[in-house]
Design a protein around this motif. Structure first.
Motif: not given
Length: 123
Positions: A58-61, A89-92
């Motif tokens: 989950l890419d929150l960028t 996996r979380l991307v921030v």
């Protein structure tokens, strides 16, 4: 400023995704808040159900704002992934406002969090 003026400043949420045989990446962009969290949850739930045994990132960028409803959606996604036996996996980025919200609420203890999609995929 009227309510109409506020509505014109709302950044709608859009979600893109890409996938291959090992990974599904969901990338929301805009505001993940009270107005968009239901739609975001629906999209995430459908994606999780068809992910099979792939890693879900989950890419929150590109998320510009994250409120308590957005945090709740992240927790629901993590719980659903857990029930389905998926690795989420979380991307921030550490410089994002969303990262501060995630850390204050302890979400980073529930979902492995990374600075980039590349780092999440390499983990």
């Amino acid at each position: 400023m009227s309510c109409d003026d506020l509505d014109s400043h709302v950044e709608p949420l859009s979600v893109t995704n890409w996938e291959d045989s090992r990974t599904v990446v969901l990338a929301p962009a805009g505001e993940l808040d009270m107005l968009s969290s239901h739609d975001a949850w629906s999209i995430a739930e459908r994606t999780l159900r068809r992910a099979g045994n792939r890693v879900v990132v989950l890419d929150l960028t590109a998320v510009s704002f994250l409120d308590s409803h957005g945090i709740g959606t992240l927790v629901r996604v993590a719980e659903s992934a857990n029930r389905l036996g998926l690795r989420l996996r979380l991307v921030v980025r550490s410089t994002q406002q969303a990262r501060r919200s995630i850390e204050l609420c302890g979400v980073h203890h529930v979902i492995d969090t990374y600075e980039s999609v590349e780092q999440a995929l390499a983990a």
